[in-house]
Design an enzyme around this catalytic site. Structure first.
Site, PDB file in Angstrom:
ATOM      1  N   LYS A 138      68.703  62.355  11.557  1.00  0.00           N
ATOM      2  CA  LYS A 138      69.442  61.047  12.291  1.00  0.00           C
ATOM      3  C   LYS A 138      70.703  60.832  11.808  1.00  0.00           C
ATOM      4  O   LYS A 138      71.510  60.484  12.528  1.00  0.00           O
ATOM      5  CB  LYS A 138      68.244  60.028  12.323  1.00  0.00           C
ATOM      6  CG  LYS A 138      67.145  60.184  13.322  1.00  0.00           C
ATOM      7  CD  LYS A 138      65.975  59.108  12.771  1.00  0.00           C
ATOM      8  CE  LYS A 138      64.755  59.666  13.678  1.00  0.00           C
ATOM      9  NZ  LYS A 138      63.419  58.940  13.237  1.00  0.00           N
ATOM     10  N   GLN A 166      61.005  53.935  10.036  1.00  0.00           N
ATOM     11  CA  GLN A 166      60.526  55.444  10.312  1.00  0.00           C
ATOM     12  C   GLN A 166      59.086  55.233   9.940  1.00  0.00           C
ATOM     13  O   GLN A 166      58.432  54.696   9.385  1.00  0.00           O
ATOM     14  CB  GLN A 166      61.132  56.229   9.180  1.00  0.00           C
ATOM     15  CG  GLN A 166      60.662  57.815   9.367  1.00  0.00           C
ATOM     16  CD  GLN A 166      61.118  58.232  10.522  1.00  0.00           C
ATOM     17  OE1 GLN A 166      62.525  58.435  10.822  1.00  0.00           O
ATOM     18  NE2 GLN A 166      60.189  59.098  11.283  1.00  0.00           N
ATOM     19  N   ASP A 195      64.263  51.842  18.735  1.00  0.00           N
ATOM     20  CA  ASP A 195      63.377  52.574  19.207  1.00  0.00           C
ATOM     21  C   ASP A 195      62.507  52.448  20.550  1.00  0.00           C
ATOM     22  O   ASP A 195      61.756  52.995  21.103  1.00  0.00           O
ATOM     23  CB  ASP A 195      62.173  52.843  18.110  1.00  0.00           C
ATOM     24  CG  ASP A 195      62.317  54.210  17.315  1.00  0.00           C
ATOM     25  OD1 ASP A 195      63.102  55.168  17.755  1.00  0.00           O
ATOM     26  OD2 ASP A 195      61.857  54.198  15.929  1.00  0.00           O
TER      27      ASP A 195
END
Ligand code: NAD
Length: 280
Positions: free
Chosen positions: A47, A91, A114
Site C-alpha cells: 500500500k 491494518q 476503508d
C-alpha cells in the site's frame, strides 16, 4: 473471457497519478500496524509503495503487539486531529486483546479510508452517499462495470457475509438494483443456489471450493478469495480451470480482484482529501 483486474487497476492508478499531480499539496494516508503479522506487513508495504508511486504521502505507524486499547485509540485521536492526515487505515486483523470495532469507531468517518466506520457502513446500507466504501467490494463493482456486465435485475449470489466483503457488496449491488442472495457457512446446499445465479461472487477463503458444477452456463464468476497452497501459491475460491470454459467472464487469482482493492484504497484516499478540502 478473463477479466483482467491488473490492467483495469493500472488504468485507475494512472488516472489517480494525473489527478494527484494537479494538487497543490499531497494527499496523505496513515497506516497503523500493530504487531509483526508477516502478511499484514506485506500488505502495508505494498500500500505504501503504491501510494508513493502515485505522488501521495504514506506514513506507516508501527506499534508493539502488546499496545493497549487506550494507546491505539490515542494514536487514532492524534491522527484524527492532524489536518495533514487525510486517510487513516488500521491494518486488520488486530491482536486479540484489542477491540477492533471500538478502534474502527474511533476513526473520524471522513478519514475512514476503508469505509468500515459504522457511519459509513450505515449510510451505504440506507442508500446515502458514505464518505468512503469498502475497497474490495467497490473494486468488484468497478470490474463488472469495466466489462459492461449488467448488474440491474441480475440474480447475484455472494458467498461470504463478512463485514469487509460480503455485506457491503450486497448493499452496493442492491443499490444497483440487483437481486442479491448472500450465502455463508451455514447455508444449506449452496450449489443449488449458485446454479441459478447470473453472477457468482465468491469471498470465502476456501481454495477451489467452487467448480463448474456450481455455475450455470455463461454465468459471470468473480473470485475474491485468497488462500495459499502449501508451496505458497495463491489460490482462489474458484477452480479456475474447471470453470473458465463454462463462465462468460471470470476473474483469475492472482490478477483479478486483488489489484483492484489497492487501486480503490488510493482512490478513496484522494476522495477523502478532496472532501476535507471542500469542508475547509
Ligand atoms: P471472512 O473469513 O471474514 O469471511 C468468510 C466468509 O465465508 C464468512 O462469511 C463465512 O460464513 C463464509 N464461509 C466460510 N466457509 C464457507 C463455506 N464452506 N461455504 C460458504 N461460505 C463459507 O473472510 P473475508 O475477510 O470476507 O475474506 C474472504 C476471502 O477473500 C479471504 O480469502 C480473503 O483473503 C479474501 N480477500 C481478498 C481480498 C482481495 O483484495 N482480493 C480482500 C479481502 C479479502
Amino acid at each position: 473471457m478473463i477479466i483482467d483486474g491488473k490492467k483495469i487497476a493500472q488504468e485507475i492508478l494512472l488516472y489517480l497519478k494525473d489527478e494527484v499531480q494537479k494538487l497543490d499539496t499531497k494527499p496523505t494516508i496513515a497506516v497503523i500496524i500493530v504487531g509483526q503479522n508477516p502478511s499484514s506487513k506485506i500488505y502495508v508495504n505494498l500500500k505504501q509503495k503504491k501510494a508513493i508511486e502515485l505522488g501521495m504521502n504514506s506514513i506507516v505507524i508501527e506499534m508493539q503487539k502488546d499496545t493497549t486499547q487506550k494507546e491505539l485509540e490515542d494514536k487514532i485521536d492524534e491522527l484524527n486531529q492532524n489536518p495533514e492526515i487525510n486517510a487513516i487505515l488500521v491494518q486488520l486483523p488486530l491482536p486479540k486483546h484489542l477491540d477492533t470495532y471500538k478502534i474502527i469507531e474511533k476513526i473520524d468517518p471522513i478519514k475512514d479510508v476503508d469505509g468500515f466506520h459504522p457511519q459509513n457502513v450505515g449510510r451505504l446500507s440506507i442508500g446515502l452517499e458514505p464518505y468512503s466504501t469498502s475497497c474490495t467490494p467497490k473494486g468488484v463493482i468497478r470490474l463488472l462495470d469495466a466489462y459492461n456486465i449488467d448488474i440491474e435485475s441480475k440474480n447475484i449470489v455472494i458467498i461470504g457475509r463478512s463485514n469487509i466483503v460480503g455485506k457491503p457488496l450486497a448493499s452496493m449491488l442492491l443499490a444497483r438494483n440487483a437481486t442479491v442472495t448472500v450465502a455463508h457457512s451455514k447455508t444449506l446446499n449452496i450449489r443449488a443456489i449458485t446454479q441459478r445465479a447470473d453472477i457468482v461472487i465468491a469471498a470465502v477463503g476456501s481454495a477451489h471450493l467452487i467448480d463448474s458444477d456450481w455455475i450455470k452456463d455463461k454465468a459471470v464468476v468473480i473470485d475474491v478469495g485468497i488462500s495459499k497452497s502449501p508451496e505458497g501459491k495463491l489460490l482462489g475460491d474458484v477452480d479456475f480451470e474447471s470453470v473458465k470454459d463454462k463462465a462468460s467472464y471470470i476473474t483469475p487469482v492472482p490478477g483479478g480482484v486483488g489489484p483492484m482493492t489497492i487501486a480503490m484504497l488510493l482512490e478513496n484516499t484522494l476522495h477523502l482529501y478532496n472532501l476535507q478540502k471542500e469542508q475547509k
